[in-house]
Write an enzyme that holds these catalytic residues in place. Structure first.
Site, mmCIF file in Angstrom:
data_model
loop_
_atom_site.group_PDB
_atom_site.id
_atom_site.type_symbol
_atom_site.label_atom_id
_atom_site.label_comp_id
_atom_site.label_asym_id
_atom_site.label_seq_id
_atom_site.Cartn_x
_atom_site.Cartn_y
_atom_site.Cartn_z
ATOM 1 N N SER A 137 28.705 -40.496 -1.383
ATOM 2 C CA SER A 137 27.408 -41.068 -1.035
ATOM 3 C C SER A 137 26.351 -40.801 -2.107
ATOM 4 O O SER A 137 26.582 -41.137 -3.260
ATOM 5 C CB SER A 137 26.997 -40.522 0.330
ATOM 6 O OG SER A 137 26.209 -41.467 0.976
ATOM 7 N N HIS B 205 31.100 -44.099 7.396
ATOM 8 C CA HIS B 205 30.642 -43.390 6.205
ATOM 9 C C HIS B 205 31.094 -41.929 6.281
ATOM 10 O O HIS B 205 30.841 -41.260 7.270
ATOM 11 C CB HIS B 205 29.113 -43.487 6.225
ATOM 12 C CG HIS B 205 28.449 -42.995 5.004
ATOM 13 N ND1 HIS B 205 28.546 -43.636 3.795
ATOM 14 C CD2 HIS B 205 27.646 -41.925 4.805
ATOM 15 C CE1 HIS B 205 27.821 -42.991 2.904
ATOM 16 N NE2 HIS B 205 27.272 -41.936 3.491
#
Ligand code: GCU
Length: 408
Positions: free
Chosen positions: A247, A389
């Site tokens: 990320s 995610h």
């Protein structure tokens, strides 16, 4: 795959038409069609564009880097040796430190082990549930899931991020793994980020110039300073150091890998906007949203492109191209629409011509492969995993398999 309507496909109609800048045409309009022109001219040009327009110029390179081993002990039931190294960067009278948590397979190996190196979000003690790793005293992001509400890490958070760092698995695969809390370099906060390495070079209250670094650049710089130390370590094979990140820290790994070619392989896990994903697609997170919510990550110039992605003189496929010809892995997650899985894939595909030019074929697949069918053969690897995610053991398994293949 026709039978499977993947979460990210349902968003595709929102993508506006766009044209990507050609990575292999120099700013003078000449083709960069030889490895020499790429290396001497076009690559430096693209690096400079990312420095000026996106991440900012890195801090100067005049810091002296020192190390002190704080602890060395057996870990993971005797499978690993765990070392905690304080790395100190000094410029004149000022210094700043970061603590590197290193696990190396316990078995002797004269060549040194290949290494995964990446930053972590909440402190080294969150990466492993074993005792002996001090709780960070630095500012940390509030994380309700971890019970952190006052920017202070606690003993109770020990091992909270262990799933993201499957140390045992990595060690058993024959890799060393090193991590550093990103907040040691720059706390991830618009108010506090300058309290880390920034102060080595600039004043605490100094206004940033438009091309001056933000946290991603500081974090990437810190990864290179960690490399300064780790490449001298006989337990590590300095020719096989892999820079990895998830990320925001995946954006960072890409930027570190682009600038510092000592990193032999680069891994971006769900890095999305400002990382692997094509900005011009404007799907999921946009340039404007990221600049507004995270004003400290990029340089101020990047804000010129809020809502004006087509005006960018680059796009993120060019960042990926800067990793060439080194092995590069980009991974997405099906439900991570915010990071635009297809945009990450297309970006990797867009880096293909540079890989080809340098004699290493890029991705052969025309479209995003079916879920959890990793593409491991080319020098650019890719998969899209089921779920949200995050960075999971599934992701790590692919990175290990890819490294086994491309960094033998
Ligand atoms: C937010 C941000 C992303 C970033 C992510 C993360 O979602 O919008 O750009 O990648 O945080 O770092 O987890």
């Amino acid at each position: 795959m026709a039978s499977e309507r993947r979460a990210f496909d349902s968003e595709e109609h929102k993508v506006p038409p766009y044209a990507l800048p050609d990575m292999l045409i120099t700013s003078d309009g000449n083709p960069a069609d030889t490895a020499d022109v790429w290396r001497q001219e076009r690559r430096p040009e693209i690096l400079d564009l990312f420095r000026r327009e996106v991440y900012g110029h890195p801090p100067p390179s005049n810091a002296s880097v020192g190390q002190e081993v704080l602890a060395e002990e057996e870990a993971l039931g005797g499978k690993a040796v765990r070392r905690q190294i304080r790395i100190t960067m000094t410029v004149g009278e000022r210094s700043s430190a970061m603590d590197c948590l290193l696990h190396v397979p316990a078995a002797a190996n004269t060549r040194g082990y290949p290494l995964f190196l990446g930053l972590n979000f909440c402190g080294n003690h969150t990466v492993s549930s074993e005792p002996g790793i001090p709780v960070t005293t630095q500012w940390v992001r509030n994380m309700p899931d971890l019970g952190i509400a006052d920017h202070k890490a606690r003993e109770e958070n020990r091992g909270a991020m262990a799933k993201r760092w499957p140390l045992q698995r990595i060690i058993e695969a024959g890799y060393a793994v090193a991590t550093i809390y990103c907040g040691d370099l720059a706390p991830d906060d618009p108010e506090h980020w300058r309290t880390g390495a920034w102060q080595l070079f600039y004043g605490l209250d100094e206004e940033r110039a438009p091309e001056q670094c933000g946290t991603i650049a500081v974090w990437a710089w810190g990864l290179s300073r960690a490399m300064d130390v780790l490449e001298t370590d006989p337990a590590i094979d300095r020719k096989r150091v892999i820079v990895i990140g998830h990320s925001r820290l995946g954006k960072t790994a890409l930027w570190a890998g682009a600038q510092d070619e000592r990193f032999a392989m680069v891994v971006s896990n769900n890095s999305g906007c400002g990382g692997a994903a094509i900005s011009r697609r404007r799907i999921g997170e946009t340039v404007e949203q990221i600049n507004q919510r995270f004003p400290h990550w990029f340089c101020l110039n990047f804000r010129k492109y809020n809502g004006r992605e087509d005006a960018l003189p680059l796009d993120q496929h060019m960042l990926l191209g800067l990793a060439a010809p080194r092995p590069l892995y980009v991974a997405s997650a099906e439900e991570d629409i915010w990071a635009d899985p297809r945009g990450e894939f297309l970006s990797l595909k867009g880096a293909g011509p540079v890989y080809e030019l340098l004699g290493r074929p890029g991705l052969q697949a025309e479209d995003v492969p079916p879920l959890e069918q990793p593409l491991l053969d080319a020098a650019t690897g890719y998969h899209v995993r089921r779920g949200r995610h995050g960075i999971t053991e599934y992701d790590w398994n692919q990175y290990i398999a890819f490294a086994d293949r491309h960094l033998p």
